[in-house]
Design an enzyme around this catalytic site. Structure first.
Site, short mmCIF file in Angstrom:
data_model
loop_
_atom_site.label_atom_id
_atom_site.label_comp_id
_atom_site.label_asym_id
_atom_site.label_seq_id
_atom_site.Cartn_x
_atom_site.Cartn_y
_atom_site.Cartn_z
CG ASP A 15 43.47 45.49 35.74
OD1 ASP A 15 42.30 45.29 36.16
OD2 ASP A 15 44.49 45.31 36.43
CB ILE A 16 37.76 46.61 34.99
CG1 ILE A 16 36.61 47.61 35.02
CG2 ILE A 16 37.66 45.61 36.14
CD1 ILE A 16 35.26 47.04 34.66
N GLY A 37 38.81 35.40 38.69
CA GLY A 37 38.58 36.30 37.55
C GLY A 37 38.58 37.77 37.93
CB VAL A 38 36.75 40.63 36.46
CG1 VAL A 38 35.28 40.34 36.62
CG2 VAL A 38 36.99 42.13 36.43
CG ASP A 39 34.08 38.52 42.44
OD1 ASP A 39 34.13 39.61 43.06
OD2 ASP A 39 33.37 37.55 42.81
CB SER A 123 28.34 35.71 31.74
OG SER A 123 27.46 35.73 32.84
N GLY A 125 33.92 34.49 31.34
CA GLY A 125 35.04 33.71 31.87
C GLY A 125 34.52 32.42 32.47
CE1 TYR A 127 29.67 31.75 37.72
CE2 TYR A 127 28.24 33.63 37.40
CZ TYR A 127 28.84 32.73 38.24
OH TYR A 127 28.62 32.79 39.60
N1 AR6 Z 1 39.71 43.57 34.02
C1 AR6 Z 1 38.81 43.36 33.03
N2 AR6 Z 1 38.36 42.15 32.67
C2 AR6 Z 1 38.84 41.07 33.36
C3 AR6 Z 1 39.78 41.20 34.40
C4 AR6 Z 1 40.23 42.51 34.73
N3 AR6 Z 1 41.11 42.73 35.71
N4 AR6 Z 1 40.04 39.96 34.89
C5 AR6 Z 1 39.32 39.08 34.15
N5 AR6 Z 1 38.60 39.76 33.22
P1 AR6 Z 1 35.04 36.08 35.03
P2 AR6 Z 1 32.18 35.45 34.93
C6 AR6 Z 1 37.66 39.24 32.23
O1 AR6 Z 1 35.41 34.65 35.09
O2 AR6 Z 1 32.38 34.66 33.68
C7 AR6 Z 1 34.30 34.68 39.53
O3 AR6 Z 1 34.99 33.71 40.24
C8 AR6 Z 1 37.81 37.80 31.82
O4 AR6 Z 1 38.81 37.65 30.84
O5 AR6 Z 1 35.77 37.04 35.91
O6 AR6 Z 1 31.03 36.41 35.01
C9 AR6 Z 1 33.04 35.15 40.25
O7 AR6 Z 1 33.19 35.13 41.66
C10 AR6 Z 1 36.43 37.50 31.25
O8 AR6 Z 1 36.35 37.87 29.88
O9 AR6 Z 1 33.46 36.32 35.35
C11 AR6 Z 1 32.01 34.17 39.80
O10 AR6 Z 1 32.04 32.97 40.55
C12 AR6 Z 1 35.52 38.41 32.05
O11 AR6 Z 1 36.38 39.28 32.79
C13 AR6 Z 1 32.42 33.87 38.38
O12 AR6 Z 1 33.83 34.09 38.31
C14 AR6 Z 1 34.59 37.71 32.99
O13 AR6 Z 1 35.21 36.56 33.52
C15 AR6 Z 1 31.75 34.80 37.40
O14 AR6 Z 1 32.07 34.40 36.11
#
Ligand code: AR6
Length: 179
Positions: A15-16, A37-39, A123, A125, A127
């Site tokens: 978990d980042i 997601g991670v955001d 990108s 998740g 995206y």
């Molecule tokens: N630590 C590490 N990786 C993670 C964590 C974590 N705590 N949580 C999720 N991931 P995403 P995107 C992974 O959807 O595709 C947001 O709503 C997850 O499994 O977070 O760039 C933003 O506000 C996936 O592999 O980001 C944007 O609207 C990766 O992080 C949109 O999502 C990225 O997934 C951005 O989409």
């Protein structure tokens, strides 16, 4: 490719938000005002100060990056970048924009003073970027950038599943064979 560059890159599963590196990278959206997601995880763990600082930044274009403090996170800085939405883009454009997100986040971190940086799989998740293709772009673009960027000692790819970590390790192995 200089093999020494690959020794400065590591892949972990985790978990980042718990990473005690100088800078963690956030896979944000163009508003920089938070999301899922991670955001969402980064904003929850950092506390409301992060959103307040982000609100002053005026958003961020895909492929670009902006730096804030990290508030309640163990890191010192959060580098917010915006990856491409995969669907609807020609694959070359998607790769180029994803690579730019990694490289510009790395440069922004170096500019802020970071020597260690942790990335999520941008990108992959919401995206919709294919996991294997994204892992190859992530590893290759960071390796090339590190060849020219000696302010950064280490880059950690913090994967959120075993499969994602395996794809990043495979991309590292493929580059190592070429070096
Ligand atoms: N630590 C590490 N990786 C993670 C964590 C974590 N705590 N949580 C999720 N991931 P995403 P995107 C992974 O959807 O595709 C947001 O709503 C997850 O499994 O977070 O760039 C933003 O506000 C996936 O592999 O980001 C944007 O609207 C990766 O992080 C949109 O999502 C990225 O997934 C951005 O989409």
């Amino acid at each position: 490719m200089d093999a020494a560059v690959l020794d400065r890159m590591e892949v972990v599963e985790g978990d980042i938000t718990t990473e005690a590196v100088d800078a963690i990278v956030n896979a944000a959206n163009e508003t920089l005002l938070g999301g899922g997601g991670v955001d969402g995880a980064i904003h929850r763990a950092a506390g409301p100060g992060l959103r307040d600082e982000c609100a002053k930044l005026g958003g961020c274009l895909p492929g670009h990056a902006k730096v804030t403090g990290a508030f309640d996170l163990p890191a010192r800085w959060v580098v917010h970048t915006v990856g491409p939405v995969y669907d609807g883009l020609p694959p070359d454009d998607a790769d180029r924009l994803l690579g730019a997100a990694y490289v510009n986040a790395l440069l922004a971190a170096a500019e802020a003073g970071a020597r260690s940086v942790a990335f999520p799989a941008i990108s992959t998740g919401a995206y919709g970027f294919p996991q294997d293709q994204a892992a190859r772009v992530a590893i290759l673009s960071v390796a090339r950038a590190l060849e020219k960027e000696d302010r950064i000692d280490t880059v950690r790819f913090v994967c959120f599943s075993e499969d994602q970590a395996a794809l990043h390790r495979a991309a590292m192995d493929a580059l190592r064979k070429l070096s």
